[in-house]
Scaffold this active site. Structure first.
Site, PDB file in Angstrom:
ATOM      1  N   GLY A  84      39.318  28.557  41.045  1.00 57.97           N
ATOM      2  CA  GLY A  84      38.662  27.648  41.977  1.00 57.97           C
ATOM      3  C   GLY A  84      38.126  28.395  43.190  1.00 57.97           C
ATOM      4  O   GLY A  84      38.755  29.330  43.670  1.00 57.97           O
ATOM      5  N   MET A  93      45.279  18.751  48.454  1.00 53.67           N
ATOM      6  CA  MET A  93      45.416  19.609  47.274  1.00 53.67           C
ATOM      7  C   MET A  93      46.606  20.565  47.438  1.00 53.67           C
ATOM      8  O   MET A  93      47.360  20.474  48.400  1.00 53.67           O
ATOM      9  CB  MET A  93      44.132  20.393  47.041  1.00 53.67           C
ATOM     10  CG  MET A  93      43.010  19.582  46.431  1.00 53.67           C
ATOM     11  SD  MET A  93      41.589  20.652  46.113  1.00 53.67           S
ATOM     12  CE  MET A  93      40.618  19.588  45.041  1.00 53.67           C
ATOM     13  N   ASP A 131      45.871  27.060  47.635  1.00 54.53           N
ATOM     14  CA  ASP A 131      47.249  26.621  47.370  1.00 54.53           C
ATOM     15  C   ASP A 131      48.291  27.558  48.004  1.00 54.53           C
ATOM     16  O   ASP A 131      49.445  27.172  48.173  1.00 54.53           O
ATOM     17  CB  ASP A 131      47.502  26.548  45.854  1.00 54.53           C
ATOM     18  CG  ASP A 131      46.443  25.721  45.139  1.00 54.53           C
ATOM     19  OD1 ASP A 131      45.870  24.831  45.774  1.00 54.53           O
ATOM     20  OD2 ASP A 131      46.193  25.982  43.947  1.00 54.53           O
ATOM     21  N   LYS A 150      37.907  27.694  34.090  1.00 48.39           N
ATOM     22  CA  LYS A 150      38.094  27.260  32.694  1.00 48.39           C
ATOM     23  C   LYS A 150      37.812  28.452  31.774  1.00 48.39           C
ATOM     24  O   LYS A 150      37.260  29.455  32.191  1.00 48.39           O
ATOM     25  CB  LYS A 150      37.108  26.132  32.360  1.00 48.39           C
ATOM     26  CG  LYS A 150      37.384  24.842  33.096  1.00 48.39           C
ATOM     27  CD  LYS A 150      36.590  23.702  32.502  1.00 48.39           C
ATOM     28  CE  LYS A 150      35.151  23.749  32.928  1.00 48.39           C
ATOM     29  NZ  LYS A 150      34.955  23.420  34.346  1.00 48.39           N
ATOM     30  N   GLY A 151      38.143  28.289  30.526  1.00 51.18           N
ATOM     31  CA  GLY A 151      37.731  29.280  29.534  1.00 51.18           C
ATOM     32  C   GLY A 151      38.563  30.547  29.523  1.00 51.18           C
ATOM     33  O   GLY A 151      38.040  31.649  29.661  1.00 51.18           O
ATOM     34  N   ASP A 195      46.803  33.059  40.995  1.00 55.40           N
ATOM     35  CA  ASP A 195      47.811  33.608  40.079  1.00 55.40           C
ATOM     36  C   ASP A 195      47.355  33.570  38.618  1.00 55.40           C
ATOM     37  O   ASP A 195      47.545  34.531  37.873  1.00 55.40           O
ATOM     38  CB  ASP A 195      49.170  32.921  40.266  1.00 55.40           C
ATOM     39  CG  ASP A 195      49.108  31.403  40.132  1.00 55.40           C
ATOM     40  OD1 ASP A 195      47.989  30.852  40.138  1.00 55.40           O
ATOM     41  OD2 ASP A 195      50.175  30.780  40.023  1.00 55.40           O
ATOM     42  N   GLY A 196      46.715  32.461  38.222  1.00 56.63           N
ATOM     43  CA  GLY A 196      46.272  32.336  36.829  1.00 56.63           C
ATOM     44  C   GLY A 196      45.228  33.388  36.467  1.00 56.63           C
ATOM     45  O   GLY A 196      45.340  34.082  35.446  1.00 56.63           O
ATOM     46  N   ARG A 242      45.993   2.496  54.159  1.00 58.24           N
ATOM     47  CA  ARG A 242      44.748   2.994  53.567  1.00 58.24           C
ATOM     48  C   ARG A 242      44.953   4.436  53.101  1.00 58.24           C
ATOM     49  O   ARG A 242      45.796   5.154  53.643  1.00 58.24           O
ATOM     50  CB  ARG A 242      43.606   2.974  54.592  1.00 58.24           C
ATOM     51  CG  ARG A 242      43.193   1.574  55.017  1.00 58.24           C
ATOM     52  CD  ARG A 242      42.433   0.858  53.903  1.00 58.24           C
ATOM     53  NE  ARG A 242      41.898  -0.416  54.357  1.00 58.24           N
ATOM     54  CZ  ARG A 242      42.542  -1.581  54.308  1.00 58.24           C
ATOM     55  NH1 ARG A 242      43.784  -1.633  53.836  1.00 58.24           N
ATOM     56  NH2 ARG A 242      41.964  -2.681  54.725  1.00 58.24           N
TER      57      ARG A 242
HETATM   58  O1  F6P Z   1      43.831  25.756  42.738  1.00 55.12           O
HETATM   59  C1  F6P Z   1      42.910  25.274  43.668  1.00 55.12           C
HETATM   60  C2  F6P Z   1      42.665  23.806  43.487  1.00 55.12           C
HETATM   61  O2  F6P Z   1      41.786  23.375  44.501  1.00 55.12           O
HETATM   62  C3  F6P Z   1      43.917  22.949  43.466  1.00 55.12           C
HETATM   63  O3  F6P Z   1      44.459  22.745  44.741  1.00 55.12           O
HETATM   64  C4  F6P Z   1      43.402  21.720  42.765  1.00 55.12           C
HETATM   65  O4  F6P Z   1      44.454  21.044  42.113  1.00 55.12           O
HETATM   66  C5  F6P Z   1      42.431  22.275  41.750  1.00 55.12           C
HETATM   67  O5  F6P Z   1      42.050  23.560  42.227  1.00 55.12           O
HETATM   68  C6  F6P Z   1      41.208  21.447  41.527  1.00 55.12           C
HETATM   69  O6  F6P Z   1      40.462  22.007  40.492  1.00 55.12           O
HETATM   70  P1  F6P Z   1      38.967  21.614  40.168  1.00 55.12           P
HETATM   71  O7  F6P Z   1      38.078  22.363  41.130  1.00 55.12           O
HETATM   72  O8  F6P Z   1      38.771  22.078  38.768  1.00 55.12           O
HETATM   73  O9  F6P Z   1      38.809  20.136  40.333  1.00 55.12           O
END
Ligand code: F6P
Length: 364
Positions: free
Chosen positions: A14, A184, A142, A79-80, A117-118, A278
């Site tokens: 991300g 997030m 994160d 992804k991927g 990390d991923g 809200r």
């Molecule tokens: O890992 C970063 C992050 O923004 C997370 O906090 C969130 O869960 C995820 O990516 C959202 O992913 P995407 O951009 O695929 O919606």
């Protein structure tokens, strides 16, 4: 290892604020050694494409704005996985050798991987398999990468979330409401905890600490007894329901992401307290802005140090921040050490000391 050299750089996972500042710093530092930097497009996707998708990056290409620019000029993907790549016919294929082949075709002597990390784990596996020289730079809002106090993008995300609380407070007070802010962070509650304290939240819920509706309602009751007519609640996206379910949203194509816990809690808080409630889901706003000064400094320091590691021939390392200094650590150890919120850490103690409800382990 100073001399003619060609190094690659990619952003993976991300996006977040500060990625361009890393790229700029690496390119400037490499130019000082007389090296060529090849920017690979969309993470490993550019290396999977034929022809390869890349761009030679030179300092003179940067117009003075790149330091301030959110996102990544190289593009990215979360992804991927190349070891289990989804094909058009629905099957999965190991495409790792194509990526390794792409690096060889470009004549890259080293690769700087800017990732969470991923991504760092995937790229390390590729490097081990293909004998590639890599250096990792941790980036993620994160802030869950191990062995570094901070990752690029985290500070900006916290700044945005804190500002959201600043904006929610007056409207909450005007309407005597409970405002729930969903942030997030995946499985780590760092953004919620930092922003919740900085933004004056009454309740902070993070995945690391169990909670109860009674606990939240008790806190709101105490707030009312103090004469205050509103409350601010921050919740991390991966906080589970009372029954232990992770709230997720499925997007077109089957991709699932966290989402929905704010609505879930808002309903229950309203019915337990009688308050009007809200919900604001902050979402990708946390990733998109111009980097904060701290993220610019961190990114720049990391970019320069990564190139210095390559110059020294030190590979399979990750740059990191520790005790006011840039350092480097073994990449495998950083990947192995997932950094969740520390249960005995200063910030949890601070939150509890303030009387913030942060779950049922609190003495509040
Ligand atoms: O890992 C970063 C992050 O923004 C997370 O906090 C969130 O869960 C995820 O990516 C959202 O992913 P995407 O951009 O695929 O919606």
């Amino acid at each position: 290892m100073v001399g003619e050299k060609r190094i690659g750089i990619l952003t993976s996972g991300g996006d977040c604020a500060g990625l361009n500042a890393v790229i700029r710093a690496s390119v400037y530092r490499a130019a000082g050694f007389g090296w060529t930097v090849v920017g690979l497009k969309e993470g490993t996707m550019g290396l999977l494409s034929r022809p390869l998708r890349y761009e030679v990056l030179r300092p003179e290409m940067f117009n003075g704005n790149i330091l301030r620019l959110g996102g990544t000029i190289l593009g990215t993907t979360n992804k991927g996985n190349p070891f289990h790549f989804p094909m058009a016919d629905g099957s999965h294929k190991d495409r790792s050798e194509e990526i390794i082949g792409g690096c060889r075709e470009l004549g890259l002597e080293a690769l700087i991987v800017i990732g969470g990390d991923g991504s760092l784990e995937i790229l390390r596996k590729l490097a081990q398999q293909g004998g590639l020289n890599i250096v990792g730079i941790p980036k993620t809002i994160d802030n869950d990468v191990g062995l570094t106090e901070s990752s690029v993008g985290f500070d900006t995300a916290v700044t945005v979330a804190t500002e959201a609380l600043d904006r929610l407070q007056p409207t909450a007070a005007s309407h005597a409401r409970v405002m729930v802010l969903e942030v997030m962070g995946r499985d780590a509650g760092h953004i919620a905890l930092y922003a919740g304290i900085a933004g004056g939240a009454d309740v902070i819920l993070i995945p690391e600490v169990p909670y109860s509706i009674e606990g939240i309602a008790g806190k709101i009751d105490r707030v009312r007894k103090m004469g205050r007519n509103f409350a601010l609640v921050v919740v991390s996206e991966a906080v589970k329901t009372l029954g232990g379910t992770v709230m997720q949203k499925e997007y077109h194509g089957g991709e699932k992401r966290f989402g929905g816990i704010g609505d879930y809690l808002s309903e229950r808080i309203a019915s337990a307290t009688g308050a009007e409630s809200r919900v604001t889901v902050l979402g990708h706003v946390q990733r998109g802005s111009s980097p904060s000064w701290r993220d610019r400094l961190l990114a720049t320091t990391f970019g320069v140090h990564a190139v210095d590691l390559i110059a020294e021939g030190k590979f399979d390392r990750m740059v990191a921040w520790s005790n006011r200094q840039v350092v480097d650590v073994p990449l495998d150890k950083a990947i192995a050490h997932y950094q969740a919120v520390e249960l005995d850490g200063s910030l949890l103690k601070t939150a509890r000391g303030l009387g913030i409800y942060i779950g049922d382990e609190t003495t509040d």
